[in-house]
Each structure stands twice: as structure tokens, then as C-alpha cells.
Design an enzyme around this catalytic site. Structure first.
Site, mmCIF file in Angstrom:
data_model
loop_
_atom_site.group_PDB
_atom_site.id
_atom_site.type_symbol
_atom_site.label_atom_id
_atom_site.label_comp_id
_atom_site.label_asym_id
_atom_site.label_seq_id
_atom_site.Cartn_x
_atom_site.Cartn_y
_atom_site.Cartn_z
ATOM 1 N N CYS A 165 -3.247 -5.508 2.959
ATOM 2 C CA CYS A 165 -3.351 -5.848 1.540
ATOM 3 C C CYS A 165 -3.378 -7.353 1.275
ATOM 4 C CB CYS A 165 -2.219 -5.190 0.770
ATOM 5 S SG CYS A 165 -2.247 -3.387 0.919
ATOM 6 N N LYS A 208 6.439 0.219 -5.284
ATOM 7 C CA LYS A 208 5.461 0.953 -4.484
ATOM 8 C C LYS A 208 6.048 1.138 -3.092
ATOM 9 C CE LYS A 208 0.741 0.645 -2.728
ATOM 10 N NZ LYS A 208 -0.513 -0.097 -2.809
ATOM 11 N N CYS A 237 -6.822 -4.699 0.315
ATOM 12 C CA CYS A 237 -6.939 -3.783 1.464
ATOM 13 C C CYS A 237 -8.303 -3.106 1.576
ATOM 14 C CB CYS A 237 -5.825 -2.755 1.478
ATOM 15 S SG CYS A 237 -5.866 -1.596 0.110
ATOM 16 N N ARG A 291 -6.653 6.572 1.585
ATOM 17 C CA ARG A 291 -7.202 5.612 2.539
ATOM 18 C C ARG A 291 -8.526 6.098 3.096
ATOM 19 N NH1 ARG A 291 -1.369 3.717 5.131
ATOM 20 N NH2 ARG A 291 -0.578 2.929 3.130
ATOM 21 N N TYR A 316 -5.446 12.056 -10.446
ATOM 22 C CA TYR A 316 -6.803 12.546 -10.168
ATOM 23 C C TYR A 316 -7.082 13.842 -10.933
ATOM 24 C CZ TYR A 316 -6.113 9.105 -6.529
ATOM 25 O OH TYR A 316 -5.831 7.929 -5.880
ATOM 26 N N CYS A 319 -6.159 -5.757 -5.282
ATOM 27 C CA CYS A 319 -5.578 -5.710 -3.944
ATOM 28 C C CYS A 319 -6.676 -6.098 -2.963
ATOM 29 C CB CYS A 319 -5.063 -4.304 -3.634
ATOM 30 S SG CYS A 319 -4.086 -4.236 -2.116
ATOM 31 N N GLU A 375 12.877 -4.987 -7.867
ATOM 32 C CA GLU A 375 11.427 -5.248 -7.921
ATOM 33 C C GLU A 375 10.937 -5.222 -9.369
ATOM 34 O OE1 GLU A 375 9.073 -6.067 -5.869
ATOM 35 O OE2 GLU A 375 9.766 -5.639 -3.843
ATOM 36 N N LYS A 415 5.504 4.467 -7.553
ATOM 37 C CA LYS A 415 4.466 5.134 -6.769
ATOM 38 C C LYS A 415 4.979 5.395 -5.377
ATOM 39 C CE LYS A 415 0.060 4.085 -4.797
ATOM 40 N NZ LYS A 415 -0.757 3.012 -4.358
ATOM 41 N N ARG A 456 2.174 -0.654 6.530
ATOM 42 C CA ARG A 456 2.406 -1.554 5.395
ATOM 43 C C ARG A 456 3.903 -1.750 5.111
ATOM 44 N NH1 ARG A 456 -2.824 -1.640 4.128
ATOM 45 N NH2 ARG A 456 -3.963 0.151 3.273
HETATM 46 C C1 PBG Z 1 -4.044 -0.174 -2.448
HETATM 47 C C2 PBG Z 1 -3.605 1.125 -2.998
HETATM 48 C C3 PBG Z 1 -3.214 2.293 -2.323
HETATM 49 C C4 PBG Z 1 -3.065 3.281 -3.292
HETATM 50 C C5 PBG Z 1 -3.314 2.685 -4.525
HETATM 51 N N1 PBG Z 1 -3.618 1.352 -4.320
HETATM 52 C C6 PBG Z 1 -3.087 2.593 -0.889
HETATM 53 C C7 PBG Z 1 -2.104 1.931 -0.053
HETATM 54 O O1 PBG Z 1 -1.241 1.175 -0.501
HETATM 55 O O2 PBG Z 1 -2.194 2.147 1.149
HETATM 56 C C8 PBG Z 1 -2.716 4.720 -3.048
HETATM 57 C C9 PBG Z 1 -3.126 5.675 -4.106
HETATM 58 C C10 PBG Z 1 -3.156 7.100 -3.706
HETATM 59 O O3 PBG Z 1 -2.698 7.480 -2.610
HETATM 60 O O4 PBG Z 1 -3.645 7.907 -4.507
HETATM 61 N N2 PBG Z 1 -3.107 -1.076 -2.058
#
Ligand code: PBG
Length: 325
Positions: A131, A196, A123, A206, A314, A121, A234, A249, A218
Site C-alpha cells: 500500500c 482497518k 496497492c 485482492r 457489494y 491507496c 486510530e 473494516k 500487510r
Molecule cells: C486497499 C483496500 C483493500 C480493501 C479495500 N481497500 C484491500 C487490502 O487492504 O488488502 C478490501 C476490501 C474488501 O475486501 O472488500 N488497500
């Protein structure tokens, strides 16, 4: 059928052995993926305030963690990079000596037996925190694809075992599959962040990845959390483009989406138990308002029961330690 109350479901729950015998769903360490945030420098371990026990790690410390994961039987880690410098085009994402490229090479160098999955990605690497690259203040899907493909290829060349595109650009899986195949990385699987959602539960991430968008949000590329039929579209698209694993997610508010995708596609499915879900339980547990270990087992089991095969969390290391205890 025997009439109530003679027929009793409770008969099968009355002691531990019976409950174990009847258990339908188990989560094993082999299903878990542990995420890490990697930064430049040496001996760095910067705590992420909103995610207790999660740190930004320099590569030397990441190596120690990867070894720990291997020892605990965790099969895979997912790497996010924090570059030294950000710019409009996110060029540190596909730089030869970028942070992820160096981290992957270092793990391979040490011969640590763990799968390296890399986040693909922009971002974390763009100065504006979006992103993809911008045209007129909005993300330009098609110009971004080329950069995502370059990023994925550079990860594979550095030693990544799997790539995980998370930017939600249309066509990202196809762009990545094409470039990998052209360069003889036909064996590198793609785990696609297919469904997502634009979620407030990414807040703590973030902070950890230093990737908060400088303006706007986003919503133009991540999904509306009200939609599940769209999630199916998707996923269908990503499978068509060559994804090997698809993903939902966040996790907690989206188990219906997990279930629907599993029923519809019978395809390897990952769930991302995101930062906000982690922070939420951590905060409550710190107050002594619930038991963290029990709550986490319940959450993970719920993901699997819904249909997830893999869980990115995590808690992967803690979970492995609890199971081994
Ligand atoms: C990057 C990305 C994000 C997460 C995983 N990859 C953040 C976003 O889309 O803003 C979030 C993961 C998390 O909150 O644990 N694009």
C-alpha cells in the site's frame, strides 16, 4: 413491576404489525455505498470468480452501473482502479489520465447524480502490491504520504466528491486534508479507513483489484485483529487530523469495535462489509444452505444496530432492489 408470567415481552412480537411498530433499527438505501472495480478498455465486464455478480468494468460499463445506482436511490459509489501498468512508485495512482481520474471525469461529464468516492491507496498500482512505497523491503510511511496526497488531489481535480484513504499510513488524513485545502478543495470530505484490520477476509478483493502483495503481508501497517483499544486511538488520531467520516473494516467480526467507536466519539461512522464476507454468504446461498436476501438484511441491520451510519457493501444494488420489490 408485574410478576412473571403475566408480564410478557412476547406480547409485542406476536404479529407483523406489532413487530413493525416495535422495530428499533432500519437500514435504508440512503445509507449504502456500492463499490466498483474500474479497468481500462471498452465493453469490459470481467467476472471476479470469488465474488459472484461482481465484475471488473471498463468506464462505459461503469457509467451504466452508476446510472442504475442513481435510479435505485443509492447515494454513493466507491471506486477502485486497475491500472494498465504498475510500477515501484504506483505512479498510475496519481497520473492525470489514470483510470480513476478518467472514470470520475466521465461520470461528471454524463451528469449522473451520484457521489463519487475514490479509494486512495497505492496497492493496486504498485508492482509489489503493497500500500506504499518500499525502502529496504518494507513500506516507508513518510515517503508514501506525499504520493497519497498527490493521488487524492488528482482525484478531486478529476471530479471526485469524496476521497477515502485506505492505506493505513500514519498521517495520511492530515497529508490529504492539507493538500486539498491548499488547492481550494476545502469542501471535499475525507472518509478515513481508520480501524482497518489485517484480515483474511480481503482475499477475494485482492483478486478483483489485482492487489495481492508479491511478498509478505500487510501486518506492519494494518491493525492486529485482536485489538480494539488501538482502534479507538486510530480513530481519535484520524478525527484530529481532519477526517469527516471514520471507518471500521471488516464488518462482521468487528461489531464490538463499531459499538465502542460510536459510543466514544459520536462521529459519522462507516463499516466496510468486505469481499470475504460477501463471498462467504454467496457461496453458502449458492449451495441452498441459507436464504441470501434474509441473511443480508440481518447482517446489514446488525451493522446499524452496532452503531454504523454508513455501509459499504457489494450488496448495495441487490439490497435496493429487494427493498423496492
Ligand atoms: C486497499 C483496500 C483493500 C480493501 C479495500 N481497500 C484491500 C487490502 O487492504 O488488502 C478490501 C476490501 C474488501 O475486501 O472488500 N488497500
Amino acid at each position: 413491576m408485574v410478576e412473571f408470567p403475566i408480564y410478557r415481552l412476547r406480547r409485542l412480537r406476536k404479529n407483523t404489525l406489532l413487530r413493525r411498530l416495535m422495530r428499533e433499527t432500519t437500514v435504508s438505501v440512503g445509507n449504502l455505498i456500492m463499490p466498483y472495480f474500474v479497468c481500462e478498455g471498452k465493453a469490459i465486464k470481467n467476472p471476479v470468480t470469488s465474488m459472484p455478480q461482481v465484475n471488473q468494468l471498463s468506464i462505459d460499463n461503469l457509467l451504466k452501473e452508476a446510472q442504475e445506482c442513481q435510479r435505485l436511490g443509492i447515494p454513493a459509489i466507491l471506486l477502485f482502479g486497475i491500472p494498465k501498468k504498475k510500477d515501484l512508485l504506483g505512479s498510475a495512482a496519481y497520473a492525470k489520465n489514470g483510470i480513476i481520474q478518467k472514470a470520475a471525469a466521465a461520470i461528471k461529464d454524463k451528469r449522473i447524480d451520484i457521489l463519487i468516492i475514490t479509494d486512495v491507496c497505492l496497492c493496486e498500482y504498485t508492482s509489489h502490491g503493497h500500500c506504499g512505497v518500499l525502502s529496504n523491503k518494507s513500506v516507508d510511511n513518510d515517503r508514501t504520504l506525499n504520493l497519497l496526497a498527490k493521488t487524492a488531489l488528482s482525484h478531486a481535480m478529476a471530479g471526485a466528491d469524496m476521497v477515502a484513504p485506505s492505506s493505513m499510513m500514519d498521517g495520511q488524513v492530515k497529508a490529504i486534508r492539507t493538500i486539498l485545502d491548499k488547492n481550494n478543495f476545502t469542501d471535499i470530505p475525507i472518509m478515513a479507513y481508520s480501524a482497518k484490520f489485517a484480515s483474511s477476509f480481503y482475499g477475494p478483493f485482492r483478486e478483483a483489484a489485482e492487489s495481492t502483495p508479491a511478498f509478505g503481508d500487510r501486518k506492519a501497517y494494518q491493525m492486529d485483529f485482536a485489538n480494539s483499544r488501538e482502534a479507538l486511538r486510530e480513530v481519535a488520531q484520524d478525527i484530529k487530523e481532519g477526517a469527516d467520516i471514520v471507518m471500521v473494516k471488516p464488518g462482521l467480526g468487528y461489531q464490538d469495535v463499531i459499538y465502542r467507536i460510536k459510543q466514544e466519539f459520536h462521529f459519522p461512522l462507516a463499516v466496510y462489509n468486505v469481499s470475504g464476507e460477501y463471498a462467504m454468504i454467496k457461496a453458502v446461498a449458492q449451495k441452498g444452505w441459507l436464504d441470501e436476501e434474509k441473511a443480508v438484511l440481518e447482517i446489514m441491520t446488525g451493522f446499524k444496530r452496532a452503531g454504523a451510519d454508513l455501509i459499504i457493501t457489494y450488496w448495495a444494488k441487490d439490497f435496493a432492489e429487494w427493498l423496492n420489490a
